[in-house]
Design a protein around this motif. Structure first.
Motif, PDB file in Angstrom:
ATOM      1  N   LYS A   7       0.851  -1.190   0.000  1.00 20.24           N
ATOM      2  CA  LYS A   7       0.000   0.000   0.000  1.00 20.24           C
ATOM      3  C   LYS A   7       0.888   1.241   0.000  1.00 20.24           C
ATOM      4  N   LEU A   9       0.365   4.066   1.645  1.00 22.38           N
ATOM      5  CA  LEU A   9       0.433   4.582   3.014  1.00 22.38           C
ATOM      6  C   LEU A   9      -0.264   3.609   3.946  1.00 22.38           C
ATOM      7  N   ASN A  10       0.213   3.531   5.180  1.00 23.58           N
ATOM      8  CA  ASN A  10      -0.443   2.684   6.175  1.00 23.58           C
ATOM      9  C   ASN A  10      -1.373   3.479   7.079  1.00 23.58           C
ATOM     10  N   PHE A  11      -1.346   4.797   6.953  1.00 21.07           N
ATOM     11  CA  PHE A  11      -2.131   5.679   7.805  1.00 21.07           C
ATOM     12  C   PHE A  11      -2.640   6.828   6.934  1.00 21.07           C
ATOM     13  N   PRO A  12      -3.833   7.341   7.176  1.00 18.67           N
ATOM     14  CA  PRO A  12      -4.363   8.433   6.331  1.00 18.67           C
ATOM     15  C   PRO A  12      -3.705   9.777   6.629  1.00 18.67           C
ATOM     16  N   TRP A  13      -2.424   9.905   6.297  1.00 15.64           N
ATOM     17  CA  TRP A  13      -1.662  11.113   6.588  1.00 15.64           C
ATOM     18  C   TRP A  13      -2.208  12.378   5.950  1.00 15.64           C
ATOM     19  N   VAL A  16      -4.766  13.970   8.223  1.00 12.06           N
ATOM     20  CA  VAL A  16      -4.133  14.382   9.481  1.00 12.06           C
ATOM     21  C   VAL A  16      -3.264  15.623   9.268  1.00 12.06           C
ATOM     22  N   THR A  76      -4.592   4.905   1.484  1.00  7.97           N
ATOM     23  CA  THR A  76      -4.166   3.687   2.175  1.00  7.97           C
ATOM     24  C   THR A  76      -4.523   2.436   1.378  1.00  7.97           C
ATOM     25  N   VAL A 130       4.093  12.077   2.077  1.00  4.95           N
ATOM     26  CA  VAL A 130       2.959  11.374   1.465  1.00  4.95           C
ATOM     27  C   VAL A 130       3.176  11.148  -0.026  1.00  4.95           C
TER      28      VAL A 130
END
Length: 157
Positions: A7, A9-13, A16, A76, A130
């Motif tokens: 993926k 990204l592993n987090f929805p940066w 955020v 993600t 990102v």
């Protein structure tokens, strides 16, 4: 897991980073306001409103284009195809561009210069943390096709 299936990204940066940028600008303005000449003039409202309308239009157009191509919208998720049409013809990151224009438009309407500064900081952080990860993901998935797309389409504008 290989890079092809990884993926981006592993987090929805993105949410955020942009949310933190807006909150930071609002809090900093509360304690350290920057005086603005002509405060809430009609011209600032007009330009700010136009930027907000443009930002929302770009974001909706980009989401619709991604949905039409049956690929991931969330950063993600893995991309299933390389989208180079719609707003992606003009910028590789139309959704993030829309978020940035939205922050600038709100900054004009509220006469909060900190939102301009926060928008530029968000652009820098998004590029480093990102967009580069997303680009590595797309390069591993689509190879030369993505490289060719990058050569003819700007990252931001």
């Amino acid at each position: 897991m290989n890079a092809y299936r990884a993926k981006p990204l592993n987090f929805p940066w993105p949410a955020v980073l942009y949310g933190a940028a807006v909150l930071t600008a609002l809090m900093v303005n509360r304690f350290f306001p920057i005086p603005v000449a002509n405060g809430h003039g009609w011209f600032a409202w007009l330009i700010g409103g136009a930027l907000i309308f443009t930002a929302i239009s770009i974001d909706l157009w980009a989401v619709k284009t991604l949905l039409d191509r049956h690929t991931a919208i969330l950063p993600t998720r893995c991309a299933t195809c390389l989208v180079t049409c719609g707003p992606f013809r003009f910028t590789r990151n139309p959704i993030y561009l829309g978020y940035t224009l939205l922050m600038i438009g709100i900054g004009l309407i509220t006469a909060n210069p900190w939102l301009f500064i926060a928008a530029m900081a968000a652009v820098a952080l998004m590029t480093v943390f990102v967009i580069r990860n997303e680009e590595r993901h797309l390069l591993s998935r689509f190879g030369f096709e993505f490289e060719r797309y990058c050569r003819r389409t700007a990252r931001w504008i």
